[in-house]
Design an enzyme around this catalytic site. Structure first.
Site, PDB file in Angstrom:
ATOM      1  N   SER A   1       0.827  -1.198   0.000  1.00  0.00           N
ATOM      2  CA  SER A   1       0.000   0.000   0.000  1.00  0.00           C
ATOM      3  C   SER A   1       0.863   1.250   0.000  1.00  0.00           C
ATOM      4  CB  SER A   1      -0.905   0.000   1.238  1.00  0.00           C
ATOM      5  OG  SER A   1      -1.824  -1.059   1.192  1.00  0.00           O
TER       6      SER A   1
ATOM      7  N   GLY B   1      -3.053  -0.399  -3.961  1.00  0.00           N
ATOM      8  CA  GLY B   1      -1.839   0.101  -3.347  1.00  0.00           C
ATOM      9  C   GLY B   1      -1.298   1.390  -3.909  1.00  0.00           C
TER      10      GLY B   1
ATOM     11  N   GLU C   1      -7.854  -3.404  -7.684  1.00  0.00           N
ATOM     12  CA  GLU C   1      -8.629  -3.201  -6.462  1.00  0.00           C
ATOM     13  C   GLU C   1      -8.149  -1.954  -5.705  1.00  0.00           C
ATOM     14  OE1 GLU C   1      -9.203  -8.011  -5.694  1.00  0.00           O
ATOM     15  OE2 GLU C   1      -7.591  -6.894  -4.711  1.00  0.00           O
TER      16      GLU C   1
ATOM     17  N   ARG D   1      -7.434   3.182  -1.240  1.00  0.00           N
ATOM     18  CA  ARG D   1      -6.935   4.484  -0.784  1.00  0.00           C
ATOM     19  C   ARG D   1      -7.098   5.556  -1.856  1.00  0.00           C
ATOM     20  NH1 ARG D   1      -2.853   5.020   2.980  1.00  0.00           N
ATOM     21  NH2 ARG D   1      -2.225   2.872   2.559  1.00  0.00           N
TER      22      ARG D   1
ATOM     23  N   ARG E   1      -2.952   5.848  11.973  1.00  0.00           N
ATOM     24  CA  ARG E   1      -1.884   5.706  10.975  1.00  0.00           C
ATOM     25  C   ARG E   1      -0.569   6.359  11.415  1.00  0.00           C
ATOM     26  NH1 ARG E   1      -1.999   7.981   6.442  1.00  0.00           N
ATOM     27  NH2 ARG E   1      -0.754   6.414   5.336  1.00  0.00           N
TER      28      ARG E   1
ATOM     29  N   TYR F   1       2.405   3.779  11.349  1.00  0.00           N
ATOM     30  CA  TYR F   1       3.304   3.864  10.202  1.00  0.00           C
ATOM     31  C   TYR F   1       4.174   5.107  10.193  1.00  0.00           C
ATOM     32  CZ  TYR F   1      -0.559   0.919   8.428  1.00  0.00           C
ATOM     33  OH  TYR F   1      -1.549  -0.015   8.272  1.00  0.00           O
TER      34      TYR F   1
ATOM     35  N   CYS G   1      -4.388   8.465  26.766  1.00  0.00           N
ATOM     36  CA  CYS G   1      -3.352   8.332  27.809  1.00  0.00           C
ATOM     37  C   CYS G   1      -2.123   7.602  27.276  1.00  0.00           C
ATOM     38  CB  CYS G   1      -3.929   7.608  29.025  1.00  0.00           C
ATOM     39  SG  CYS G   1      -5.204   8.557  29.851  1.00  0.00           S
TER      40      CYS G   1
ATOM     41  N   TYR H   1      -8.394   4.561   5.932  1.00  0.00           N
ATOM     42  CA  TYR H   1      -7.679   3.962   7.060  1.00  0.00           C
ATOM     43  C   TYR H   1      -7.628   4.873   8.297  1.00  0.00           C
ATOM     44  CZ  TYR H   1      -6.351   0.772   3.382  1.00  0.00           C
ATOM     45  OH  TYR H   1      -6.395  -0.106   2.331  1.00  0.00           O
TER      46      TYR H   1
END
EC number: 4.1.1.20
Length: 430
Positions: free
Chosen positions: A211, A251, A288, A291, A328, A332, A359, A389
């Site tokens: 991705s 992707g 497919e 994003r 994210r 990442y 926290c 996402y």
């Protein structure tokens, strides 16, 4: 000084003379007042335009990868725009079916599909099952032996191509939990077994390298690897197996911050199809995207609750959301821009760290954000390109209710997912 790059906003964004942001003719600050924050705001016509680009890019068939973001409204929209829908679990499949998407428009994915999920898919007669392992072949053969119909199958091939993206979202390298590896011989074994099995209607291959991939060359390498497999097996397949389709997966990367640029869905499709043709693959080429359909259609709105300036260190701006609505950055290290919708095109001379209310010291949304110097408590602050996402990876950590989601179109707003309440957090307690 830095002004928010306009290309990071949804297609139908505009800025009024006094600097206020509108999307599809709807005032963003008014949406925050009406629906509260945190709030995801999607430009509906932006999503529809990307679906149409995807169909143009892959005229032989294209599916929306619903893991990016799925709700009834998205499923209905993608179906209305002529796309199949890629689902990666029984839950996603069930939601799409309940939204009125016919089963023969669904493609089922997953590296560890349960017997129950496969049974549901076979009973409903989904369009494709993308098989990921020898154990899954065992489960399908057992279900067909019970009398269920043989599914139309794509075998997910791991081509040994390492895409230039974050380790957690690389999927095409040899060391992967996904698919049948080419270099270890699993791909050939899986094709031979599936082609010989009366329980499986083998129709082609699937490959996905990862991705947020910007380099089209990664997809070209996949075509080169799979060309040899197609050449070896197309002549061997029989009436129950035919190598007629190659799905290149998704992707495609999208721009999140200033300085990034993506190639666009249509250009991606053209490059992939050229590469497949050059490699001698005559099968129909499908894809497919997820994003690239949904990410830049949305912005997220937060309310500033605390501003903590630590001289000589940094300024923390805390908001009413965080890692529960967008994990994210924590997962990442993903980057985002920040801006104030009351001053959308203003200079942003002040550097901040945008953090959430959870926290965790690691609960950050934007490590180095830029905002106007007059930011204050109570401001609405926004991060763009949050349609993919965010909500789908979100959680109720610290028992924080999940945000509402709003679609805007032609000057009107409609809530497609309501905000959770504190009472909603008790629904599953016994």
């Amino acid at each position: 000084m830095s002004v928010l790059p306009a290309q990071l906003l949804p297609d139908n964004a505009s800025v009024t003379a006094d600097g206020r942001l509108q999307i599809a003719g709807v005032d963003i600050l008014e949406l925050a007042r009406e629906f509260g924050t945190p709030l995801f705001v999607h430009d509906e016509d932006h999503i529809r335009a990307r679906c149409r680009q995807a169909r143009e890019a892959f005229p032989d068939g294209v599916a929306y990868a619903s893991k990016a973001f799925l709700c009834r409204a998205i499923a209905e929209l993608a179906h209305e725009e002529g796309m199949h829908i890629d689902v990666a679990s029984g839950g996603e499949m069930h939601l799409a079916l309940q939204a009125g998407v016919p089963a023969d428009r669904l493609v089922l994915h997953g590296n560890n599909k349960s017997t129950a999920e496969l049974r549901y898919a076979l009973e409903q007669r989904v369009h494709r099952v993308v098989v990921d392992s020898f154990d899954e072949l065992d489960r399908i053969e057992a279900l067909v032996a019970e009398g269920l119909p043989a599914p139309r199958v794509l075998l997910r091939i791991t081509p040994g191509v390492k895409a230039n993206t974050h380790e957690f979202i690389q999927t095409g390298q040899d060391d992967s939990k996904f698919g049948f590896g080419v270099r270890v011989g699993h791909a050939d074994r899986a094709i031979e077994r599936a082609a010989a099995s009366p329980a499986i209607e083998l129709v082609g291959l699937h490959a996905h390298v990862g991705s947020q991939v910007f380099e089209v060359g990664s997809f070209e390498k996949v075509a080169e690897v799979l060309a040899g497999i197609f050449a070896r097996f197309q002549a061997k397949t029989g009436p129950n197996a035919r190598m007629e389709e190659l799905c290149i997966g998704g992707g495609l990367g999208v721009a999140y911050v200033e300085g990034e640029a993506d190639c666009g869905i249509v250009e991606w499709g053209q490059a992939v199809r050229r590469a497949c043709a050059a490699a001698g693959i005559s099968a129909k080429i499908t894809a497919e995207p997820g994003r690239s359909i949904i990410a830049s259609s949305a912005i997220t709105l937060y309310t500033v609750g605390t501003i903590k300036d630590i001289p000589g260190v940094r300024t923390y701006v805390s908001v009413d959301g965080g890692m529960s609505d967008n994990p994210r950055p924590v997962l990442y290290g993903s980057g985002y821009e920040t801006f104030l919708p009351r001053a959308t095109d203003a200079d942003r001379p002040k550097t901040i760290r945008l953090v959430g209310k959870h926290c965790e010291s690691g609960d950050l949304l934007v490590r180095e954000g830029l905002v106007p110097a007059d930011i204050r408590v109570g401001d609405i602050i926004s991060t763009p390109v949050t349609g993919a996402y965010g909500y789908s990876l979100g959680s109720n950590y610290n028992k924080v209710p999940r945000p509402a989601v709003v679609f805007v179109k032609d000057g009107q707003a409609r809530q497609v997912i309501r905000r959770e309440t504190w009472d909603d957090l008790l629904r599953l307690d016994c």
